[in-house]
Scaffold this motif. Sequence first.
Motif, mmCIF file in Angstrom:
data_model
loop_
_atom_site.group_PDB
_atom_site.id
_atom_site.type_symbol
_atom_site.label_atom_id
_atom_site.label_comp_id
_atom_site.label_asym_id
_atom_site.label_seq_id
_atom_site.Cartn_x
_atom_site.Cartn_y
_atom_site.Cartn_z
ATOM 1 N N GLU A 55 0.697 -1.045 0.045
ATOM 2 C CA GLU A 55 -0.077 0.096 0.081
ATOM 3 C C GLU A 55 0.890 1.103 0.082
ATOM 4 N N ALA A 56 2.068 1.279 0.524
ATOM 5 C CA ALA A 56 3.010 2.370 0.417
ATOM 6 C C ALA A 56 3.868 2.269 -0.586
ATOM 7 N N GLY A 57 3.633 1.509 -1.539
ATOM 8 C CA GLY A 57 4.431 1.670 -2.854
ATOM 9 C C GLY A 57 5.805 1.356 -2.934
ATOM 10 N N LEU A 58 6.166 0.610 -1.972
ATOM 11 C CA LEU A 58 7.541 0.054 -1.696
ATOM 12 C C LEU A 58 7.786 -1.459 -2.172
ATOM 13 N N TYR A 59 6.791 -1.784 -3.092
ATOM 14 C CA TYR A 59 7.094 -3.096 -3.726
ATOM 15 C C TYR A 59 7.681 -2.847 -5.063
ATOM 16 N N ARG A 60 8.729 -3.703 -5.498
ATOM 17 C CA ARG A 60 9.760 -3.731 -6.360
ATOM 18 C C ARG A 60 9.044 -4.355 -7.714
ATOM 19 N N HIS A 61 8.143 -5.111 -7.604
ATOM 20 C CA HIS A 61 7.709 -5.733 -9.105
ATOM 21 C C HIS A 61 6.085 -5.313 -9.135
ATOM 22 N N PRO A 62 5.814 -4.309 -9.529
ATOM 23 C CA PRO A 62 4.499 -3.922 -9.851
ATOM 24 C C PRO A 62 3.605 -4.577 -10.647
#
Length: 64
Positions: free
Chosen positions: A43-50
Amino acid sequence: MRDKQLCADIGKRIKQRRKELNLSLGYIADKMGVNISTAQRYEAGLYRHPEGLPRSHAEGLPGY
């Protein structure tokens, strides 16, 4: 830079939908099979593989 913005935008949309459905982050994390801190990173957008994020997270949201 573009990937960071994409992840941030996806995360915002996921969080918005979760709140619209009045679901807890713990509920979503459980449905995804991840811990709460991982769901928070999504949710914070800190995921590396969208490309893997929307489907895995959305499957925990009713109506998707």
